[in-house]
Design an enzyme around this catalytic site. Sequence first.
Site, mmCIF file in Angstrom:
data_model
loop_
_atom_site.group_PDB
_atom_site.id
_atom_site.type_symbol
_atom_site.label_atom_id
_atom_site.label_comp_id
_atom_site.label_asym_id
_atom_site.label_seq_id
_atom_site.Cartn_x
_atom_site.Cartn_y
_atom_site.Cartn_z
ATOM 1 N N GLY A 121 0.899 -1.217 -0.083
ATOM 2 C CA GLY A 121 -0.165 0.059 0.196
ATOM 3 C C GLY A 121 0.935 1.277 0.066
ATOM 4 N N ASN A 136 1.696 3.081 -2.507
ATOM 5 C CA ASN A 136 1.152 3.990 -3.413
ATOM 6 C C ASN A 136 -0.081 4.462 -3.002
ATOM 7 O OD1 ASN A 136 2.653 4.383 -6.187
ATOM 8 N ND2 ASN A 136 2.827 2.162 -5.536
ATOM 9 N N ARG A 185 -5.046 -8.425 -9.683
ATOM 10 C CA ARG A 185 -5.901 -9.113 -10.525
ATOM 11 C C ARG A 185 -6.166 -8.485 -11.985
ATOM 12 N NH1 ARG A 185 -8.684 -13.084 -7.999
ATOM 13 N NH2 ARG A 185 -8.105 -13.056 -5.850
ATOM 14 N N ASN A 192 -4.192 2.561 -13.885
ATOM 15 C CA ASN A 192 -3.144 1.620 -13.301
ATOM 16 C C ASN A 192 -1.930 2.254 -13.188
ATOM 17 O OD1 ASN A 192 -2.257 -0.855 -12.156
ATOM 18 N ND2 ASN A 192 -1.511 -1.277 -14.097
ATOM 19 N N HIS A 215 2.148 0.983 -13.271
ATOM 20 C CA HIS A 215 2.939 -0.326 -13.505
ATOM 21 C C HIS A 215 4.529 0.282 -13.362
ATOM 22 C CE1 HIS A 215 3.869 -4.208 -15.358
ATOM 23 N NE2 HIS A 215 4.885 -3.469 -15.853
HETATM 24 C C1 GRF Z 1 3.731 -0.905 -7.352
HETATM 25 O O1 GRF Z 1 5.254 -1.013 -7.670
HETATM 26 C C2 GRF Z 1 3.137 -0.618 -8.487
HETATM 27 O O2 GRF Z 1 3.607 -0.115 -9.692
HETATM 28 C C3 GRF Z 1 2.537 -2.029 -8.884
HETATM 29 O O3 GRF Z 1 2.359 -2.671 -7.571
HETATM 30 C C4 GRF Z 1 3.335 -2.104 -6.667
HETATM 31 C C5 GRF Z 1 2.418 -1.915 -5.577
HETATM 32 O O4 GRF Z 1 3.184 -1.373 -4.181
HETATM 33 N N1 GRF Z 1 1.484 -2.145 -9.800
HETATM 34 P P1 GRF Z 1 2.348 -0.926 -3.151
HETATM 35 O O5 GRF Z 1 1.655 -1.801 -2.441
HETATM 36 O O6 GRF Z 1 1.805 0.337 -3.584
HETATM 37 O O7 GRF Z 1 3.554 -0.617 -2.269
#
Ligand code: GRF
Length: 190
Positions: free
Chosen positions: A14, A16, A90, A106, A108
Site C-alpha cells: 500500500g 502508493n 488481478r 493503473n 505499472h
Molecule cells: C507498485 O510497484 C505498482 O507499480 C505495482 O504494484 C506495486 C504496488 O506497491 N502495480 P505498493 O503496494 O503500492 O507498495
Amino acid sequence: MSKLKAAVFASGAGSNFQAIIEKRDLACEIALLICDKQNAGVIEIAKKHQIPTFIFSAKEFASKQAFEEKIVSELRKIEVSWIFLAGYMRIVGSTLLQAFPGKIVNIHPSFLPNFPGKDAIEQAYQAGVNTTGVTVHYIDEGIDTGPIIAQESVAIYSEDTEETLKKRIQEVEHELYPNVINQLLQQSEG
Ligand code: GRF
C-alpha cells in the site's frame, strides 16, 4: 462543491495508496479501498486514515463476474466515479470495465510497453538494460496494454541491486501517481 469520489484497488503493502491519500491537495476524495487479500498491509493504512474498506475473497464468489458485480454495487452506493489501481493483483474483467469506461487507471513499475505483467522490476533488472521506469495508463482488456497517460524513466546503475532499484522506482511512483490523478481529475467533468 464537494469533491469527486474515487476508489483505490490494492492487494499489497500500500505504499502508493499511502502516497495518494497523503497528497495534500488531492483533487478527489478517496472514498473506499477495495482489497482482495485479508492480510494486506494496505488495510492497516486505510484504517489509520479512517478510509472505508471493502475486503473480499475471490474464492467466496462463483466467478470474476460475480465479485466484480458486488464491487460495482459497492462503488455505485457511494457514487464513486474513478478507480485507481495501485498494486491490485488481478486482471480487471469486463464487468468493471463496462461499468467504468475510461475511468480505470493503473500504475505499472516499468516503461511500458517494456516489461508488462508480473515482477516488472525483476524482469528489467534481469534483462540487464540500463533504464526502466514507471507508467500510468488506462486499463483495457489486456495486461498493461491500455493507453498510456504518463511515463517517467528510471536509470539502472551497475551498482544497483533489485532492492535499490525497487526503492528508486517506488519513489518515482509516489510522486507521479498522485500528480497524474490530479491532472486527470482537473481535465474531467465527472
Ligand atoms: C507498485 O510497484 C505498482 O507499480 C505495482 O504494484 C506495486 C504496488 O506497491 N502495480 P505498493 O503496494 O503500492 O507498495
